[in-house]
Enzyme design. Structure first.
Site, PDB file in Angstrom:
ATOM      1  N   CYS A   1      12.408  -2.056   5.883  1.00 36.07           N
ATOM      2  CA  CYS A   1      11.675  -1.412   6.966  1.00 36.07           C
ATOM      3  C   CYS A   1      12.609  -1.215   8.146  1.00 36.07           C
ATOM      4  CB  CYS A   1      10.497  -2.311   7.351  1.00 36.07           C
ATOM      5  SG  CYS A   1       9.480  -1.661   8.684  1.00 36.07           S
TER       6      CYS A   1
ATOM      7  N   GLU B   1       3.920   3.248   4.973  1.00 39.60           N
ATOM      8  CA  GLU B   1       3.770   3.869   6.296  1.00 39.60           C
ATOM      9  C   GLU B   1       2.335   3.779   6.802  1.00 39.60           C
ATOM     10  OE1 GLU B   1       6.432   4.259   7.875  1.00 39.60           O
ATOM     11  OE2 GLU B   1       7.662   4.099   6.073  1.00 39.60           O
TER      12      GLU B   1
ATOM     13  N   HIS C   1       1.520   0.542   8.395  1.00 31.53           N
ATOM     14  CA  HIS C   1       1.943   0.409   9.800  1.00 31.53           C
ATOM     15  C   HIS C   1       0.844   0.863  10.758  1.00 31.53           C
ATOM     16  CE1 HIS C   1       6.029  -1.026   9.732  1.00 31.53           C
ATOM     17  NE2 HIS C   1       6.427  -0.074   8.903  1.00 31.53           N
TER      18      HIS C   1
END
Length: 183
Positions: free
Chosen positions: A109, A153, A156
């Site tokens: 990441c 993603e 997140h």
């Protein structure tokens, strides 16, 4: 131009927040932010530009990683001969397989500066709906590395880091029936 200095690191409170929906049509500011995120990924994969600007290579970036708590992600990579290059507003996983998969090399990441060895169980197949940079509504069916990148993603946007999904006691445990994905 976004650089690695614009990316916040683990421990920053924004990475643990649930991001807000983006009002559509997007504001000029949101549009520009998402375009800049996609440009970062493209630039980070160009060895010359990456070296000149000290860019850490990435295949995906979520707005919370640049301290913008809004539901926007950018992805730029190729998987099995298919190119995935998107800036997406309000991406949502609308369905997924029961079967799981994992990257054999593990995940990394841009917000995590340390190696975190182990396998991250993910859905093997997902369906994502989102609005693209150009305003079109997308309905994507993804599997393999593409499914994993999109899930990483979208996590997140929900305040979830990839290592939250790993087994603390057995980081290399493989979920029963899971598909191994090489990258």
């Amino acid at each position: 131009m976004l650089t690695s200095k614009d990316i916040i690191r683990e421990g920053h409170p924004t990475l643990r927040k649930t991001a807000q929906e983006v009002q559509l049509p997007p504001s000029q500011e949101d549009q520009k932010t998402l375009e800049d995120m996609l440009d970062y990924l493209k630039n980070s994969q160009n060895p010359q530009i990456a070296e000149e600007n000290d860019l850490r290579p990435g295949v995906g970036l979520a707005a919370p990683q640049i301290n913008v708590s809004k539901r926007m992600i950018a992805v730029h990579f190729e998987d099995e001969g298919v190119s995935y290059s998107y800036g997406l507003f309000n991406p949502k996983i609308v369905s997924h397989s029961v079967q799981q998969s994992f990257l054999t090399a593990g995940e990394g990441c841009l917000s995590v500066d340390r190696p975190v060895p182990g396998y991250v169980p993910r859905y093997a197949k997902i369906r994502v709906k989102a609005t693209a940079l150009d305003g079109t509504e997308l309905d994507l069916r993804l599997k393999g590395m593409a499914a994993i990148v999109f899930q990483h993603e979208i996590d997140h946007l929900n305040g979830v880091m990839f290592y939250d999904r790993m087994s603390e006691s057995e980081p290399f445990s493989i979920p029963e029936g899971a598909v191994a994905v090489e990258r």
